[in-house]
Design a protein around this motif. Structure first.
Motif, PDB file in Angstrom:
ATOM      1  N   PHE A 148      32.861   4.848  14.308  1.00  0.00           N
ATOM      2  CA  PHE A 148      31.470   4.921  13.867  1.00  0.00           C
ATOM      3  C   PHE A 148      30.795   3.560  14.059  1.00  0.00           C
ATOM      4  O   PHE A 148      29.706   3.467  14.624  1.00  0.00           O
ATOM      5  N   PHE A 149      31.447   2.504  13.581  1.00  0.00           N
ATOM      6  CA  PHE A 149      30.870   1.165  13.703  1.00  0.00           C
ATOM      7  C   PHE A 149      30.706   0.752  15.160  1.00  0.00           C
ATOM      8  O   PHE A 149      29.710   0.128  15.523  1.00  0.00           O
ATOM      9  N   ARG A 150      31.658   1.122  16.007  1.00  0.00           N
ATOM     10  CA  ARG A 150      31.520   0.802  17.440  1.00  0.00           C
ATOM     11  C   ARG A 150      30.303   1.497  18.040  1.00  0.00           C
ATOM     12  O   ARG A 150      29.563   0.918  18.841  1.00  0.00           O
ATOM     13  N   GLU A 151      30.077   2.746  17.655  1.00  0.00           N
ATOM     14  CA  GLU A 151      28.917   3.465  18.173  1.00  0.00           C
ATOM     15  C   GLU A 151      27.609   2.828  17.686  1.00  0.00           C
ATOM     16  O   GLU A 151      26.660   2.666  18.452  1.00  0.00           O
ATOM     17  N   VAL A 152      27.564   2.451  16.418  1.00  0.00           N
ATOM     18  CA  VAL A 152      26.366   1.787  15.885  1.00  0.00           C
ATOM     19  C   VAL A 152      26.146   0.459  16.607  1.00  0.00           C
ATOM     20  O   VAL A 152      25.023   0.140  17.013  1.00  0.00           O
ATOM     21  N   GLU A 153      27.210  -0.309  16.809  1.00  0.00           N
ATOM     22  CA  GLU A 153      27.081  -1.585  17.520  1.00  0.00           C
ATOM     23  C   GLU A 153      26.597  -1.363  18.954  1.00  0.00           C
ATOM     24  O   GLU A 153      25.805  -2.148  19.474  1.00  0.00           O
ATOM     25  N   GLY A 154      27.039  -0.282  19.588  1.00  0.00           N
ATOM     26  CA  GLY A 154      26.555   0.066  20.923  1.00  0.00           C
ATOM     27  C   GLY A 154      25.059   0.371  20.902  1.00  0.00           C
ATOM     28  O   GLY A 154      24.324  -0.002  21.814  1.00  0.00           O
ATOM     29  N   MET A 155      24.609   1.039  19.849  1.00  0.00           N
ATOM     30  CA  MET A 155      23.177   1.322  19.705  1.00  0.00           C
ATOM     31  C   MET A 155      22.392   0.022  19.517  1.00  0.00           C
ATOM     32  O   MET A 155      21.304  -0.138  20.064  1.00  0.00           O
ATOM     33  N   PHE A 156      22.963  -0.904  18.760  1.00  0.00           N
ATOM     34  CA  PHE A 156      22.322  -2.213  18.603  1.00  0.00           C
ATOM     35  C   PHE A 156      22.231  -2.912  19.958  1.00  0.00           C
ATOM     36  O   PHE A 156      21.182  -3.448  20.320  1.00  0.00           O
ATOM     37  N   ASP A 157      23.317  -2.884  20.725  1.00  0.00           N
ATOM     38  CA  ASP A 157      23.321  -3.520  22.052  1.00  0.00           C
ATOM     39  C   ASP A 157      22.233  -2.931  22.941  1.00  0.00           C
ATOM     40  O   ASP A 157      21.467  -3.667  23.563  1.00  0.00           O
ATOM     41  N   ARG A 158      22.164  -1.604  22.999  1.00  0.00           N
ATOM     42  CA  ARG A 158      21.168  -0.934  23.845  1.00  0.00           C
ATOM     43  C   ARG A 158      19.736  -1.188  23.377  1.00  0.00           C
ATOM     44  O   ARG A 158      18.793  -1.116  24.160  1.00  0.00           O
ATOM     45  N   SER A 159      19.580  -1.513  22.102  1.00  0.00           N
ATOM     46  CA  SER A 159      18.253  -1.786  21.554  1.00  0.00           C
ATOM     47  C   SER A 159      17.877  -3.265  21.656  1.00  0.00           C
ATOM     48  O   SER A 159      16.812  -3.670  21.188  1.00  0.00           O
ATOM     49  N   GLY A 160      18.785  -4.060  22.224  1.00  0.00           N
ATOM     50  CA  GLY A 160      18.492  -5.482  22.419  1.00  0.00           C
ATOM     51  C   GLY A 160      18.735  -6.364  21.207  1.00  0.00           C
ATOM     52  O   GLY A 160      18.230  -7.483  21.140  1.00  0.00           O
ATOM     53  N   VAL A 161      19.518  -5.858  20.238  1.00  0.00           N
ATOM     54  CA  VAL A 161      19.811  -6.648  19.040  1.00  0.00           C
ATOM     55  C   VAL A 161      21.328  -6.679  18.772  1.00  0.00           C
ATOM     56  O   VAL A 161      21.795  -6.286  17.707  1.00  0.00           O
ATOM     57  N   PRO A 162      22.111  -7.172  19.735  1.00  0.00           N
ATOM     58  CA  PRO A 162      23.564  -7.171  19.564  1.00  0.00           C
ATOM     59  C   PRO A 162      24.021  -8.147  18.484  1.00  0.00           C
ATOM     60  O   PRO A 162      23.339  -9.139  18.200  1.00  0.00           O
ATOM     61  N   TRP A 163      25.177  -7.853  17.891  1.00  0.00           N
ATOM     62  CA  TRP A 163      25.739  -8.738  16.862  1.00  0.00           C
ATOM     63  C   TRP A 163      26.118 -10.098  17.435  1.00  0.00           C
ATOM     64  O   TRP A 163      26.242 -11.059  16.687  1.00  0.00           O
ATOM     65  N   GLN A 164      26.319 -10.190  18.740  1.00  0.00           N
ATOM     66  CA  GLN A 164      26.673 -11.483  19.327  1.00  0.00           C
ATOM     67  C   GLN A 164      25.576 -12.510  19.106  1.00  0.00           C
ATOM     68  O   GLN A 164      25.821 -13.702  19.135  1.00  0.00           O
ATOM     69  N   HIS A 165      24.350 -12.055  18.902  1.00  0.00           N
ATOM     70  CA  HIS A 165      23.220 -12.943  18.627  1.00  0.00           C
ATOM     71  C   HIS A 165      22.940 -12.895  17.129  1.00  0.00           C
ATOM     72  O   HIS A 165      22.303 -11.961  16.647  1.00  0.00           O
ATOM     73  N   TYR A 166      23.445 -13.884  16.426  1.00  0.00           N
ATOM     74  CA  TYR A 166      23.313 -13.913  14.964  1.00  0.00           C
ATOM     75  C   TYR A 166      23.080 -15.339  14.532  1.00  0.00           C
ATOM     76  O   TYR A 166      23.835 -16.211  14.950  1.00  0.00           O
ATOM     77  N   PRO A 167      22.084 -15.635  13.775  1.00  0.00           N
ATOM     78  CA  PRO A 167      21.062 -14.713  13.302  1.00  0.00           C
ATOM     79  C   PRO A 167      19.932 -14.552  14.313  1.00  0.00           C
ATOM     80  O   PRO A 167      19.653 -15.461  15.092  1.00  0.00           O
TER      81      PRO A 167
END
Length: 144
Positions: free
Chosen positions: A114-133
């Motif tokens: 589930f978390f991987r899918e949500v993180e994939g949605m973040f990536d596709r939306s241009g807000v990946p966790w790799q960019h924090y904050p």
């Protein structure tokens, strides 16, 4: 030293809240009944099929980053709390479908998939966790 540690924890929790809300709103998994448009609160209809403008999501996240949700409401910082509890948040149809897909009714049922899918949605939306904050909190004065 204890006060400093507590202030750092508060800042970290506040930062995480801003980041999670911003990403969920940007990925259209979460919506708010109110956004910020040109510095002013603007209502958004829960019945609207369209996602709010990206600028309004950014402005809302910036507003959240400027107001500590952990302020004591009895203090003069009442506005801090009001900014966080004023807008109502709700799950979008996409979020509801995702929760149904993984049969999630409670937080403890969330899986790594589930978390991987949500993180994939973040990536596709241009807000990946790799960019924090993405939107850093901005404590007023010496407050945390």
């Amino acid at each position: 030293m204890m006060v400093r540690d507590e202030n750092e924890k508060t800042l970290e929790r506040w930062q995480l809240l801003v980041e999670v809300f911003f990403r969920l709103l940007t990925a259209d998994l979460l919506r708010s009944t109110h956004y910020v448009r040109h510095g002013e609160w603007a209502p958004w209809s829960p019945d609207s099929l369209d996602a709010p403008p990206k600028e309004s999501i950014v402005e809302l996240a910036v507003r959240l980053s400027q107001h500590n949700p952990y302020s004591n409401p009895a203090d003069e910082a009442r506005e801090d709390v009001d900014v966080w509890i004023g807008p109502l948040l709700y799950a979008t149809p996409s979020a509801k479908a995702l929760l149904a897909k993984y049969r999630i009714d409670d937080y403890d049922q969330m899986t790594p998939e589930f978390f991987r899918e949500v993180e994939g949605m973040f990536d596709r939306s241009g807000v990946p966790w790799q960019h924090y904050p993405l939107i850093a909190v901005a404590p007023q004065g010496g407050e945390a």
